[in-house]
Design a protein around this motif. Structure first.
Motif, PDB file in Angstrom:
ATOM      1  N   UNK A  95       0.829  -1.214   0.000  1.00  0.00           N
ATOM      2  CA  UNK A  95       0.000   0.000   0.000  1.00  0.00           C
ATOM      3  C   UNK A  95       0.863   1.264   0.000  1.00  0.00           C
ATOM      4  N   UNK A  96       2.102   1.126   0.477  1.00  0.00           N
ATOM      5  CA  UNK A  96       2.975   2.302   0.547  1.00  0.00           C
ATOM      6  C   UNK A  96       3.301   2.858  -0.835  1.00  0.00           C
ATOM      7  N   UNK A  97       3.118   2.029  -1.879  1.00  0.00           N
ATOM      8  CA  UNK A  97       3.309   2.537  -3.250  1.00  0.00           C
ATOM      9  C   UNK A  97       2.375   3.708  -3.538  1.00  0.00           C
ATOM     10  N   UNK A  98       1.266   3.777  -2.794  1.00  0.00           N
ATOM     11  CA  UNK A  98       0.274   4.827  -3.070  1.00  0.00           C
ATOM     12  C   UNK A  98       0.417   6.032  -2.144  1.00  0.00           C
ATOM     13  N   UNK A  99       1.432   6.021  -1.272  1.00  0.00           N
ATOM     14  CA  UNK A  99       1.652   7.176  -0.376  1.00  0.00           C
ATOM     15  C   UNK A  99       2.619   8.148  -1.048  1.00  0.00           C
ATOM     16  N   UNK A 100       2.390   9.431  -0.824  1.00  0.00           N
ATOM     17  CA  UNK A 100       3.167  10.456  -1.542  1.00  0.00           C
ATOM     18  C   UNK A 100       4.544  10.723  -0.965  1.00  0.00           C
ATOM     19  N   UNK A 101       4.786  10.305   0.267  1.00  0.00           N
ATOM     20  CA  UNK A 101       6.041  10.720   0.910  1.00  0.00           C
ATOM     21  C   UNK A 101       6.625   9.582   1.753  1.00  0.00           C
ATOM     22  N   UNK A 102       7.258   8.651   1.059  1.00  0.00           N
ATOM     23  CA  UNK A 102       7.843   7.488   1.739  1.00  0.00           C
ATOM     24  C   UNK A 102       9.345   7.449   1.499  1.00  0.00           C
ATOM     25  N   UNK A 103      10.101   7.268   2.555  1.00  0.00           N
ATOM     26  CA  UNK A 103      11.542   7.048   2.443  1.00  0.00           C
ATOM     27  C   UNK A 103      11.801   5.608   2.878  1.00  0.00           C
ATOM     28  N   UNK A 104      12.553   4.878   2.064  1.00  0.00           N
ATOM     29  CA  UNK A 104      12.902   3.489   2.392  1.00  0.00           C
ATOM     30  C   UNK A 104      14.408   3.412   2.572  1.00  0.00           C
ATOM     31  N   UNK A 105      14.836   2.974   3.740  1.00  0.00           N
ATOM     32  CA  UNK A 105      16.267   2.744   3.981  1.00  0.00           C
ATOM     33  C   UNK A 105      16.489   1.233   3.954  1.00  0.00           C
ATOM     34  N   UNK A 106      17.349   0.778   3.058  1.00  0.00           N
ATOM     35  CA  UNK A 106      17.605  -0.660   2.918  1.00  0.00           C
ATOM     36  C   UNK A 106      19.097  -0.941   2.804  1.00  0.00           C
ATOM     37  N   UNK A 107      19.499  -2.082   3.329  1.00  0.00           N
ATOM     38  CA  UNK A 107      20.876  -2.520   3.085  1.00  0.00           C
ATOM     39  C   UNK A 107      20.887  -3.415   1.839  1.00  0.00           C
ATOM     40  N   UNK A 108      22.079  -3.791   1.435  1.00  0.00           N
ATOM     41  CA  UNK A 108      22.228  -4.537   0.187  1.00  0.00           C
ATOM     42  C   UNK A 108      21.437  -5.847   0.215  1.00  0.00           C
ATOM     43  N   UNK A 109      21.490  -6.552   1.349  1.00  0.00           N
ATOM     44  CA  UNK A 109      20.817  -7.854   1.438  1.00  0.00           C
ATOM     45  C   UNK A 109      19.298  -7.687   1.293  1.00  0.00           C
ATOM     46  N   UNK A 110      18.735  -6.711   1.956  1.00  0.00           N
ATOM     47  CA  UNK A 110      17.279  -6.499   1.870  1.00  0.00           C
ATOM     48  C   UNK A 110      16.868  -6.002   0.499  1.00  0.00           C
ATOM     49  N   UNK A 111      17.811  -5.350  -0.204  1.00  0.00           N
ATOM     50  CA  UNK A 111      17.502  -4.806  -1.536  1.00  0.00           C
ATOM     51  C   UNK A 111      17.850  -5.795  -2.646  1.00  0.00           C
ATOM     52  N   UNK A 112      18.305  -6.994  -2.286  1.00  0.00           N
ATOM     53  CA  UNK A 112      18.898  -7.888  -3.288  1.00  0.00           C
ATOM     54  C   UNK A 112      17.907  -8.430  -4.320  1.00  0.00           C
ATOM     55  N   UNK A 113      16.601  -8.328  -4.049  1.00  0.00           N
ATOM     56  CA  UNK A 113      15.633  -8.867  -5.025  1.00  0.00           C
ATOM     57  C   UNK A 113      14.799  -7.783  -5.702  1.00  0.00           C
ATOM     58  N   UNK A 114      15.191  -6.545  -5.468  1.00  0.00           N
ATOM     59  CA  UNK A 114      14.426  -5.433  -6.070  1.00  0.00           C
ATOM     60  C   UNK A 114      14.577  -5.502  -7.597  1.00  0.00           C
TER      61      UNK A 114
END
Ligand code: PGA
Length: 233
Positions: A214-233
């Protein structure tokens, strides 16, 4: 969504504390707070900083039903330990897991959330994509409610308890509608066990089966991720 890629949770904590600092500079009054292992580095940075929340308000996302605030596994205890004992807020609101009337407790929380709209909401994300204790299948339009925790969450959180049987089966959670009403949202995710949920949150369909989508529909989201959590983006 704006992304901040970091090498590790410690660096994420530094970036997370900066988001809080910027919110304070923009006169944020009310902060939504989270528990779990993810926000600890952000709270550590905040407690080391000169940031001042003494005239601010906080809300927490959730609390286990049946645990006393003095129980080390309760989120009341966690917040005192990691943040409030060093950085007190003028008022800190948490759901009371021992409330005698569950209905009245949920109504109390919703009234408070309406009175003090959240400027910055901090979130972690569950392996199953939950935010707060909004488990897969939770309607997006719910406000505060009682949750039956999923097996996945009970198993994941059992690492904090002596054994899995001690993990409460129910919790209270702020609803997704309230989370989405926050002016700004900061979600942090670290480690490869979050990679699937993070990828679905960003690229998957917006579906109640993956609450964070649902956060895709929010206007002001910051996502902090490390490499492992971002590995499947
Ligand atoms: P964690 O939990 O920070 O302990 O990984 C996050 C969550 O379940 O929301």
């Amino acid at each position: 969504m704006k992304f901040i890629f970091v090498d590790n949770p410690n660096e994420g904590g530094i970036k997370g504390a900066q988001v809080f600092k910027n919110a304070l500079a923009n006169n944020a009054k009310t902060f939504g707070l989270a528990t779990g292992s993810t926000p600890i580095s952000t709270y550590n940075e905040i407690t080391k900083s000169n940031l001042d929340f003494s005239n601010k308000i906080s809300f927490n996302l959730d609390e286990y039903i049946g645990l006393k605030p003095t129980n080390p596994q309760s989120y009341h205890f966690y917040m005192n330990k990691y943040l409030f004992s060093v950085k007190p807020f003028a008022q800190s609101y948490l759901l009371n897991g021992l409330a005698t009337s569950e209905e009245a407790e949920l109504a109390r929380y919703d009234r408070l959330l309406e009175k003090y709209p959240i400027d910055l909401q901090l979130l972690g994300i569950g392996k199953n994509g939950h935010i707060g204790f909004n488990e897969p299948g939770t309607p997006f339009d719910l406000t505060s409610h009682k949750v039956k925790l999923t097996e996945s969450t009970i198993k994941t959180n059992s690492r904090f308890f002596n054994n899995i049987n001690e993990v409460p089966k129910y919790a209270f959670s702020m609803g997704i509608r309230s989370i989405m009403s926050s002016k700004q949202i900061l979600l942090e995710a670290y480690g490869e066990n979050k990679a699937d949920a993070v990828a679905k949150m960003i690229n998957g369909p917006v579906t109640e089966q993956l609450p964070a989508s649902i956060l895709q529909t929010h206007q002001n989201v910051i996502v902090i991720v490390d490499e492992a959590a971002a590995s499947k983006i």
